[in-house]
Write a protein that holds these residues in place. Sequence first.
Motif, PDB file in Angstrom:
ATOM      1  N   CYS A  38       0.851  -1.189   0.000  1.00  0.00           N
ATOM      2  CA  CYS A  38       0.000   0.000   0.000  1.00  0.00           C
ATOM      3  C   CYS A  38       0.890   1.243   0.000  1.00  0.00           C
ATOM      4  O   CYS A  38       2.117   1.139   0.123  1.00  0.00           O
ATOM      5  N   SER A  39       0.292   2.403  -0.108  1.00  0.00           N
ATOM      6  CA  SER A  39       1.051   3.658  -0.208  1.00  0.00           C
ATOM      7  C   SER A  39       1.909   3.931   1.020  1.00  0.00           C
ATOM      8  O   SER A  39       3.012   4.469   0.901  1.00  0.00           O
ATOM      9  N   CYS A  40       1.435   3.558   2.208  1.00  0.00           N
ATOM     10  CA  CYS A  40       2.184   3.851   3.429  1.00  0.00           C
ATOM     11  C   CYS A  40       3.071   2.696   3.872  1.00  0.00           C
ATOM     12  O   CYS A  40       3.887   2.858   4.782  1.00  0.00           O
ATOM     13  N   LEU A  71      -5.948  -5.517   7.313  1.00  0.00           N
ATOM     14  CA  LEU A  71      -6.805  -4.736   6.418  1.00  0.00           C
ATOM     15  C   LEU A  71      -8.049  -4.249   7.146  1.00  0.00           C
ATOM     16  O   LEU A  71      -8.553  -4.920   8.048  1.00  0.00           O
ATOM     17  N   ALA A  72      -8.562  -3.130   6.724  1.00  0.00           N
ATOM     18  CA  ALA A  72      -9.920  -2.725   7.078  1.00  0.00           C
ATOM     19  C   ALA A  72     -10.807  -3.299   5.979  1.00  0.00           C
ATOM     20  O   ALA A  72     -10.354  -3.470   4.838  1.00  0.00           O
ATOM     21  N   CYS A 114      -6.161  -0.547   3.132  1.00  0.00           N
ATOM     22  CA  CYS A 114      -5.304  -0.145   4.244  1.00  0.00           C
ATOM     23  C   CYS A 114      -6.059   0.850   5.127  1.00  0.00           C
ATOM     24  O   CYS A 114      -6.560   1.861   4.618  1.00  0.00           O
ATOM     25  N   PRO A 115      -6.130   0.590   6.435  1.00  0.00           N
ATOM     26  CA  PRO A 115      -6.848   1.516   7.309  1.00  0.00           C
ATOM     27  C   PRO A 115      -6.120   2.845   7.514  1.00  0.00           C
ATOM     28  O   PRO A 115      -6.729   3.816   7.946  1.00  0.00           O
ATOM     29  N   ASP A 116      -4.832   2.894   7.185  1.00  0.00           N
ATOM     30  CA  ASP A 116      -4.070   4.135   7.367  1.00  0.00           C
ATOM     31  C   ASP A 116      -4.093   5.018   6.123  1.00  0.00           C
ATOM     32  O   ASP A 116      -4.436   6.192   6.200  1.00  0.00           O
ATOM     33  N   CYS A 117      -3.732   4.468   4.955  1.00  0.00           N
ATOM     34  CA  CYS A 117      -3.629   5.298   3.746  1.00  0.00           C
ATOM     35  C   CYS A 117      -4.808   5.129   2.795  1.00  0.00           C
ATOM     36  O   CYS A 117      -4.957   5.910   1.855  1.00  0.00           O
ATOM     37  N   GLY A 118      -5.641   4.122   3.001  1.00  0.00           N
ATOM     38  CA  GLY A 118      -6.835   3.936   2.180  1.00  0.00           C
ATOM     39  C   GLY A 118      -6.609   3.198   0.867  1.00  0.00           C
ATOM     40  O   GLY A 118      -7.547   3.020   0.092  1.00  0.00           O
ATOM     41  N   THR A 119      -5.382   2.750   0.591  1.00  0.00           N
ATOM     42  CA  THR A 119      -5.112   2.025  -0.652  1.00  0.00           C
ATOM     43  C   THR A 119      -6.024   0.806  -0.770  1.00  0.00           C
ATOM     44  O   THR A 119      -6.097  -0.003   0.155  1.00  0.00           O
ATOM     45  N   ARG A 125      -6.204  -5.644  -6.549  1.00  0.00           N
ATOM     46  CA  ARG A 125      -6.200  -4.416  -7.341  1.00  0.00           C
ATOM     47  C   ARG A 125      -4.818  -4.231  -7.977  1.00  0.00           C
ATOM     48  O   ARG A 125      -3.802  -4.290  -7.279  1.00  0.00           O
ATOM     49  N   LEU A 126      -4.775  -4.004  -9.287  1.00  0.00           N
ATOM     50  CA  LEU A 126      -3.497  -3.846  -9.967  1.00  0.00           C
ATOM     51  C   LEU A 126      -2.687  -2.683  -9.401  1.00  0.00           C
ATOM     52  O   LEU A 126      -1.464  -2.736  -9.367  1.00  0.00           O
ATOM     53  N   GLY A 127      -3.350  -1.631  -8.943  1.00  0.00           N
ATOM     54  CA  GLY A 127      -2.642  -0.492  -8.367  1.00  0.00           C
ATOM     55  C   GLY A 127      -1.916  -0.813  -7.078  1.00  0.00           C
ATOM     56  O   GLY A 127      -0.996  -0.091  -6.681  1.00  0.00           O
ATOM     57  N   PHE A 128      -2.292  -1.891  -6.410  1.00  0.00           N
ATOM     58  CA  PHE A 128      -1.631  -2.337  -5.187  1.00  0.00           C
ATOM     59  C   PHE A 128      -0.331  -3.078  -5.501  1.00  0.00           C
ATOM     60  O   PHE A 128       0.609  -3.064  -4.716  1.00  0.00           O
ATOM     61  N   LEU A 129      -0.282  -3.729  -6.667  1.00  0.00           N
ATOM     62  CA  LEU A 129       0.899  -4.511  -7.028  1.00  0.00           C
ATOM     63  C   LEU A 129       2.087  -3.596  -7.318  1.00  0.00           C
ATOM     64  O   LEU A 129       1.926  -2.475  -7.798  1.00  0.00           O
TER      65      LEU A 129
END
Length: 162
Positions: A30-32, A79-80, A97-102, A118-122
């Motif tokens: 995830c982003s964070c 995960l949330a 992700c409960p922190d960054c929302g990814t 989600r492809l954006g997570f990879l």
Amino acid sequence: GCDAVRKAGLHGAPPKLRGEPAAMTYSGHCSCGRIAASIAAEPLTVRLCWCRQCQQAGGGSATANAVFPRDAITLSGALAEHSYPAASGNRLSHGYCPDCGTQVLAYFSARDDLTVIRLGFLDIGHGLCPSAIIWADEAPDWATFDPSLERSPGPAPQSHWR
């Protein structure tokens, strides 16, 4: 690129080289950095989903997703989740992700042996390309579709699950 993958008929999976193991390992973060995953399988399918729930999760556009066997995914971090009845009649759950929302993953009651990543997570360089579009009839009027992709007006046909 994706055009070469599609022309080779690889349905979203990167090409195999001689001597390469049967399944590639994919990773994601995830982003964070709180959530990470390792996936030891090739996806069953890679597709764009235009269902209304995915449009909401994707900020108004389709989500780009790879479907993997659930037991091939190792996830670290908590995960949330949010679950609800989907238009297909299945119970759909989104994990993020409960922190960054990814947006990380989704799964649904009809196929609890599969997980949608989600492809954006990879991580960058995964090489996966959509081979299909589902729920095309729910896309907004401004949406455009790659004519080389298989298109379904509603949920994925059973042929996508083999």
